[in-house]
Structure formats: structure tokens, C-alpha cells
Design a protein around this motif. Structure first.
Motif: not given
Ligand SMILES: NC(=O)c1ccc[n+]([C@@H]2O[C@H](COP(=O)([O-])OP(=O)(O)OC[C@H]3O[C@@H](n4cnc5c(N)ncnc54)[C@H](O)[C@@H]3O)[C@@H](O)[C@H]2O)c1
Length: 311
Positions: A37, A96, A171, A175, A205
Motif C-alpha cells: 500500500d 484491493c 474506474y 473494474k 470508507t
């Protein structure tokens, strides 16, 4: 809580939000985890290496942080190498990490589109490419016993990639590509007993917080989503990585609080035969007659999931 004992996982984007919940769940079920990350902002413009280090620190030996971007060449290979060196193997890869750079198709910048694909899709391919030879080799060596039932790939996708959403060409495209990547990985690795699935999460989130509603349905979606915890998503990912899910592969799931969904995947729903000399009127008649009743409504994922979540 020992279902993942002995397993080693690699989780990208695992220092925050849903990824962090997945890491916590993996550790709680006995796995050791490499977390890649780069601590970046939602749009991927600024990175902060301290994010993953601070996240990993309380776990001690069982979590190894790697403060690098999955979009950087060689990082996926280095993460797999770290898993092998630190924990002696690798069994699970979870993609992720993701960023968002929204813009309507009539004005979005090509470089933003490319950057999103580089992180969200090409970065994930890099992880699958780097991890899968190890998983196949595990199968040959019968790691954990014969047959090898530990190999798992989970791509965290989004309903945006299945329905589409305003301004999310990059995006949603990435995906949708991740769904296809899970399908192809499931096929390519089936003989090794390695599974690959896609999971569209819903959880509160910083990303949910950043949604700018375009209509009332989207405002309702946001209000509901902000009440949804990430833990049920993480629990389902842990299940997918457990022994019991050995025959679950090539599927698309979604988890929203207490609700768990299995998605259909596009297959022909209607068929027409047209003669070589058919006119455009003949084509139009066939479409009106056979296809129009089955057209997919032009709704976004946020419209489709504007219902009150069960938490
Ligand atoms: N939150 C939701 O409701 C929701 C809905 C649909 C899909 N998702 C997906 O779930 C996943 C997690 O989302 P979240 O809401 O927890 O987001 P988040 O922004 O809280 O977490 C994403 C993490 O990925 C990291 N990251 C970003 N770019 C990276 C890179 N280049 N290399 C390595 N790490 C990188 C970030 O630093 C962050 O820690 C994403 O794939 C997202 O698309 C979330």
C-alpha cells in the motif's frame, strides 16, 4: 478461527478501508500477510509511506508492510519475493488497491484514464502474473497436503464495473477488466486447484464519503452506504480463501452488510436469425420484437443499490 492457519496472503491496498478489514480478518483466521500500500490519496496523486507502516506495526511479525505502488513495474514481483522470504510461501492474492479519477467522457483527460487503469487493473494483473507461478508450483509440490487447496485470488471489483456510473469510464472500465481477469485466472489456474473470484464490496470508507450524489437515488445510496461496516466484506473474502470454498471459482459476488449477493454474468438472453439480404427495417423489426423486451435499463449502480442496506 484457524481456517487460514499456515496460509500466506498478499493484499494490495490493505492499509485502509476494506483492504485493512481483509488483513485483520486474515490475521484473525491465522494467516500471515504482506500488505502492499503506497498510502496514496483517493486520486492517487500523493503517496504516504507511513500509512502502511503505522497500520502494520501493531500486528508485529504476522504482517509485513510494503510501501510501494502496485502501478510501479516490479513491485508485484518484489511483494511475492517478500512473502516467500519472510513467510516461506504464498497462497492468497487479493487485489484491493484502487484509485478514482472521475470525469464525464466528453471532458475526462486521457492521462487520468490511463493512470486509473495502471493502478486498478494493470497493477492487479501484475500481482496475478507474479503470484500465479508460485500458486501453480505449490500445487505441484502439494503444499499443505494433496490436493493443494490453498491457492486463492480475489479481485475486489465494484458494481460500477457491472452497471456503469456517471463519469466513471476509467474506474468502471478497470473494474470490469478485473472481473474478466478473475474469470480468465479461474480458467487458467483451474487445473492447479487455484480459485479466482471477483467481489464487489459496499462499506463506509473515505471513498464512500467522497461520493457526490447526482440525484436523489444516489443521495439515498450514500446515506445508506455510510452505515455499512467493512467487516462482512472481509469475512466473505476470508471464506473465499478457506478450504470450504475450494469449488467456488470464476464467480462474481457482492457484500453489503448482512446482504451477500451472487451476480449473474452476461450471457445471450435472446437470439434472432437474419438473412444475408435482410434490410435495416428487418433488423429493426427483429430488435423491437425479440431484444427490446430484454434491454438492460440505463441505471447506475448507485441507483440500483439505493435500497436501505441491512446491517
Ligand atoms: N467503499 C466502497 O463502498 C466500495 C465500493 C465499491 C468498490 N470498492 C473497492 O474496494 C476497494 C477498497 O476501497 P476502499 O473504499 O477501502 O478505499 P480506500 O481508499 O479506503 O483504500 C484503498 C487503499 O488502496 C491504497 N492504494 C491506492 N493506490 C495504490 C497503489 N497504487 N498501490 C498500492 N496501494 C494503493 C490506498 O493507499 C488505500 O489504502 C477498492 O478496490 C475500491 O474500488 C469500494
Amino acid at each position: 478461527m484457524n481456517e487460514l492457519a499456515g496460509r500466506v496472503a498478499l493484499v494490495t491496498g490493505g492499509a485502509r478501508g476494506i483492504g485493512a478489514a481483509i488483513v485483520r480478518s486474515f490475521v484473525a483466521h491465522g494467516a500471515r500477510v504482506v500488505v502492499v500500500d503506497d498510502g496514496s490519496t483517493i486520486d492517487g496523486s500523493t503517496a504516504d509511506r507511513t500509512v502502511v507502516e503505522a497500520f502494520a506495526e501493531p500486528f508485529g511479525e504476522v504482517v509485513a508492510p510494503m510501501a510501494r505502488s502496485v502501478a510501479e513495474p516490479g513491485v508485484a514481483d518484489a511483494a511475492v519475493a517478500l512473502a516467500l522470504e519472510r513467510y516461506g510461501g504464498l497462497d492468497i492474492a487479493v487485489n484491493c488497491a484502487a484509485i478514482l479519477r472521475d470525469g464525464f467522457v466528453f471532458k475526462a483527460a486521457t492521462e487520468d484514464y490511463e493512470h486509473v487503469l495502471r493502478v486498478n487493473l494493470i497493477g492487479a494483473f501484475g500481482v496475478v502474473r507474479a503470484a500465479s507461478p508460485v500458486l501453480r508450483d505449490n500445487a505441484k509440490r502439494e503444499r499443505g497436503g494433496a490436493p493443494y487447496t490453498w491457492g486463492r485470488i480475489v479481485n475486489i471489483v465494484s458494481t460500477a464495473g457491472l452497471y456503469g456510473n456517471y463519469g466513471q469510464a476509467a474506474y468502471a472500465g478497470a473494474k470490469a477488466g478485473l472481473v474478466a481477469l478473475a474469470r480468465v485466472a479461474a480458467l487458467d489456474l483451474a487445473r492447479s486447484g487455484v480459485t479466482a473470484n471477483a467481489l464487489a464490496p459496499f462499506a463506509a470508507t473515505r471513498v464512500t464519503d467522497s461520493i457526490v450524489p447526482q440525484n436523489e437515488a444516489q443521495a439515498a445510496y450514500k446515506a445508506g452506504a455510510l452505515r455499512v461496516p467493512a467487516e462482512p466484506v472481509a469475512r466473505f473474502v476470508s471464506y473465499l480463501c478457506s478450504e470450504r470454498a475450494q469449488r467456488v471459482t470464476g464467480q462474481v459476488f457482492a457484500v453489503r452488510g448482512a446482504e451477500t449477493f451472487l451476480f449473474s454474468q452476461p450471457r445471450p438472453v435472446a437470439r434472432e436469425l437474419l438473412a444475408p439480404d435482410a434490410s435495416l427495417d428487418d433488423v429493426a423489426d427483429a430488435v423491437d420484437r425479440s431484444f427490446a423486451p430484454s434491454f438492460t435499463p440505463l441505471e447506475t449502480d448507485l441507483d440500483a443499490f439505493a435500497t436501505e442496506p441491512v446491517v
